[in-house]
Design an enzyme around this catalytic site. Sequence first.
Site, mmCIF file in Angstrom:
data_model
loop_
_atom_site.group_PDB
_atom_site.id
_atom_site.type_symbol
_atom_site.label_atom_id
_atom_site.label_comp_id
_atom_site.label_asym_id
_atom_site.label_seq_id
_atom_site.Cartn_x
_atom_site.Cartn_y
_atom_site.Cartn_z
ATOM 1 N N ARG A 180 -0.110 32.165 -32.983
ATOM 2 C CA ARG A 180 -1.461 32.444 -33.477
ATOM 3 C C ARG A 180 -1.426 33.809 -34.177
ATOM 4 N NH1 ARG A 180 -3.694 30.966 -27.532
ATOM 5 N NH2 ARG A 180 -3.565 28.695 -27.731
ATOM 6 N N ARG A 188 -6.590 19.328 -26.455
ATOM 7 C CA ARG A 188 -6.636 20.209 -25.289
ATOM 8 C C ARG A 188 -7.745 19.794 -24.319
ATOM 9 N NH1 ARG A 188 -3.902 25.468 -26.097
ATOM 10 N NH2 ARG A 188 -2.375 25.000 -27.705
ATOM 11 N N ARG A 197 -13.001 30.791 -29.025
ATOM 12 C CA ARG A 197 -11.755 31.558 -29.208
ATOM 13 C C ARG A 197 -11.292 31.448 -30.661
ATOM 14 N NH1 ARG A 197 -6.804 30.243 -25.304
ATOM 15 N NH2 ARG A 197 -6.539 28.504 -26.745
HETATM 16 N N1 GDP Z 1 5.293 24.419 -18.181
HETATM 17 C C1 GDP Z 1 5.011 25.481 -18.915
HETATM 18 N N2 GDP Z 1 3.793 25.618 -19.444
HETATM 19 C C2 GDP Z 1 3.548 26.739 -20.174
HETATM 20 C C3 GDP Z 1 4.516 27.737 -20.385
HETATM 21 N N3 GDP Z 1 3.960 28.704 -21.137
HETATM 22 C C4 GDP Z 1 2.708 28.335 -21.367
HETATM 23 N N4 GDP Z 1 2.441 27.148 -20.794
HETATM 24 C C5 GDP Z 1 1.194 26.391 -20.737
HETATM 25 O O1 GDP Z 1 1.022 25.715 -21.959
HETATM 26 C C6 GDP Z 1 -0.348 25.522 -22.173
HETATM 27 C C7 GDP Z 1 -0.697 25.887 -23.590
HETATM 28 O O2 GDP Z 1 -0.502 27.237 -23.808
HETATM 29 P P1 GDP Z 1 -0.996 27.920 -25.144
HETATM 30 O O3 GDP Z 1 -0.552 27.120 -26.302
HETATM 31 O O4 GDP Z 1 -0.629 29.352 -25.122
HETATM 32 O O5 GDP Z 1 -2.581 27.715 -25.073
HETATM 33 P P2 GDP Z 1 -3.699 28.350 -24.130
HETATM 34 O O6 GDP Z 1 -3.402 28.024 -22.712
HETATM 35 O O7 GDP Z 1 -4.914 27.671 -24.617
HETATM 36 O O8 GDP Z 1 -3.717 29.808 -24.373
HETATM 37 C C8 GDP Z 1 -1.069 26.355 -21.127
HETATM 38 O O9 GDP Z 1 -1.486 25.474 -20.087
HETATM 39 C C9 GDP Z 1 -0.023 27.280 -20.603
HETATM 40 O O10 GDP Z 1 -0.241 27.618 -19.246
HETATM 41 C C10 GDP Z 1 5.791 27.545 -19.799
HETATM 42 O O11 GDP Z 1 6.698 28.349 -19.909
HETATM 43 N N5 GDP Z 1 5.985 26.408 -19.082
HETATM 44 N N1 ADP Z 2 -15.439 34.129 -17.423
HETATM 45 C C1 ADP Z 2 -15.525 34.003 -18.745
HETATM 46 N N2 ADP Z 2 -16.717 33.875 -19.331
HETATM 47 C C2 ADP Z 2 -16.808 33.714 -20.668
HETATM 48 N N3 ADP Z 2 -15.768 33.714 -21.509
HETATM 49 C C3 ADP Z 2 -14.542 33.838 -20.970
HETATM 50 C C4 ADP Z 2 -14.343 33.994 -19.565
HETATM 51 N N4 ADP Z 2 -13.038 34.093 -19.337
HETATM 52 C C5 ADP Z 2 -12.416 34.013 -20.532
HETATM 53 N N5 ADP Z 2 -13.318 33.871 -21.526
HETATM 54 C C6 ADP Z 2 -13.069 33.699 -22.969
HETATM 55 O O1 ADP Z 2 -12.641 32.333 -23.135
HETATM 56 C C7 ADP Z 2 -11.662 32.235 -24.153
HETATM 57 C C8 ADP Z 2 -10.409 31.573 -23.598
HETATM 58 O O2 ADP Z 2 -9.798 32.474 -22.683
HETATM 59 P P1 ADP Z 2 -8.214 32.583 -22.591
HETATM 60 O O3 ADP Z 2 -7.915 33.712 -21.669
HETATM 61 O O4 ADP Z 2 -7.616 32.621 -23.952
HETATM 62 O O5 ADP Z 2 -7.882 31.182 -21.894
HETATM 63 P P2 ADP Z 2 -6.502 30.484 -21.549
HETATM 64 O O6 ADP Z 2 -5.438 31.547 -21.556
HETATM 65 O O7 ADP Z 2 -6.709 29.889 -20.203
HETATM 66 O O8 ADP Z 2 -6.295 29.443 -22.597
HETATM 67 C C9 ADP Z 2 -11.425 33.654 -24.667
HETATM 68 O O9 ADP Z 2 -12.165 33.843 -25.859
HETATM 69 C C10 ADP Z 2 -11.958 34.535 -23.534
HETATM 70 O O10 ADP Z 2 -12.441 35.762 -24.020
#
Ligand code: GDP
Ligand code: ADP
Length: 405
Positions: A173, A277, A266
């Site tokens: 990203r 997702r 986000r």
């Molecule tokens: N099994 C596994 N899942 C991962 C790993 N790194 C990230 N993920 C998972 O992959 C999913 C997608 O991650 P990402 O593309 O960063 O999207 P986000 O969770 O929306 O921020 C999330 O559920 C993460 O927890 C990894 O090393 N192993």
């Molecule tokens: N408790 C909350 N209330 C409202 N917004 C939240 C909260 N926790 C996280 N966010 C927002 O939700 C979005 C997704 O959070 P993020 O940490 O990227 O999620 P994930 O890593 O689980 O995919 C971000 O824009 C973040 O700022």
Amino acid sequence: MGEAPAFFEDDLQGDFPNGLLLKSKGCETAVSVGCNKTYVIGATEKESACTIGVRIFDKSTSKWVIPTVLGTKPKPLGGHSAIALDEDRILVIKGNSTSDDCFLVNTAFVREQKARFGTEVVAWSKGVIGKSEKPIVISGPSGVGKGTLISKLMEEFPSTFGFSVSHTTRAPRNNERNGVHYHFTERSVMEQDIKDEKFLEFAAVHGNLYGTSIEAVEVVTDRGKRCILDIDVQGARSVRASSLEAVFIFICPPSFEELEKRLRSRGTETEEQIQKRLQNAKTELEQGNSPGLFDHILVNDDLEKCYENLKKLLGLGECVKTTKIPVPKLVHIPLKHAVSKIDQKILINCTAPEQEKSAPNMIVLDLSSTKGGAPGRTREAKTGPPLLQAYALGNRDMHNFQIEA
Ligand SMILES: Nc1nc2c(ncn2[C@@H]2O[C@H](COP(=O)(O)OP(=O)(O)O)[C@@H](O)[C@H]2O)c(=O)[nH]1
Ligand SMILES: Nc1ncnc2c1ncn2[C@@H]1O[C@H](COP(=O)(O)OP(=O)(O)O)[C@@H](O)[C@H]1O
């Protein structure tokens, strides 16, 4: 299997103290485990480039066995010593390093892998000594706030926690940096690395590959930090099934609608990716409740409240923030030394022959805080640097020593 030079076999057939330094081989060390096996650890070629390899000499057949080696080998050594901690583990005390390494020769994990590979197996492990804290696995659907909570934790406790940087085949990203948020990787490269056993776990998530390399965890634990893994539910399941002992936390949204709102706000995914997702989130939310998978489930409604609850369950109070990590001192271990183990203490006798009568030079390593280990866990996280508790005889004050060969 191979034949050994006769003089070398003779060395190994006899009785010798563990940690015997094989004079004929420069920086090789032999350690006897059980009745028949002798593990020879160290360089096989040049003394100057002392990398750490492992061979097994089977006394009952007088044959060499080359084991399958799992986990990441320690970097080249400036010298080392080794001793059997028990029937399962051999401790390798390295030169030029703050970390203790160990390899596992007979744990449940190793026995499992022996059956799988049909060969002898040894598995490198780290952090077997010291005050270890279990790694933390955080899972939950995309957009629930895992990344936000982890960032807060790392910001507030920078010297306590370290993030395990996963590999992924998804595109970065805008705000993501290679090596910081992820190691962004070609699928073919990652698939090869998976075949080469470099991953602790991996999974296909939202159409891409994600995985935690053994090295990613080691990088954190070698710095003496407690490792945080942000992985999906499949990854959590794999880690749960492995011998890595971790704390498993599942983060839930207050409602599906709120999850969707966060994901959209986000602004990092296309509509198609958001739909994928959200679809996957349904399954993940169901699996979050699987019995025995997660130790804790936290609802991320109000961010600050959720963060406070997270800290509480990790046992984080004011005192943790101010914990000072002791600075290691260096102890010099000469190449020629003898090692022995008495109860929970390892004695390293560094006395030069000419000193024998006047001033024995002994170093004692205290194993009383020894932990188990496994590859990947291998790399168990610690609250302090990965040090051995050691003291020089004659100076009974206990210090944390870094071992220098
Ligand atoms: N099994 C596994 N899942 C991962 C790993 N790194 C990230 N993920 C998972 O992959 C999913 C997608 O991650 P990402 O593309 O960063 O999207 P986000 O969770 O929306 O921020 C999330 O559920 C993460 O927890 C990894 O090393 N192993
Ligand atoms: N408790 C909350 N209330 C409202 N917004 C939240 C909260 N926790 C996280 N966010 C927002 O939700 C979005 C997704 O959070 P993020 O940490 O990227 O999620 P994930 O890593 O689980 O995919 C971000 O824009 C973040 O700022």
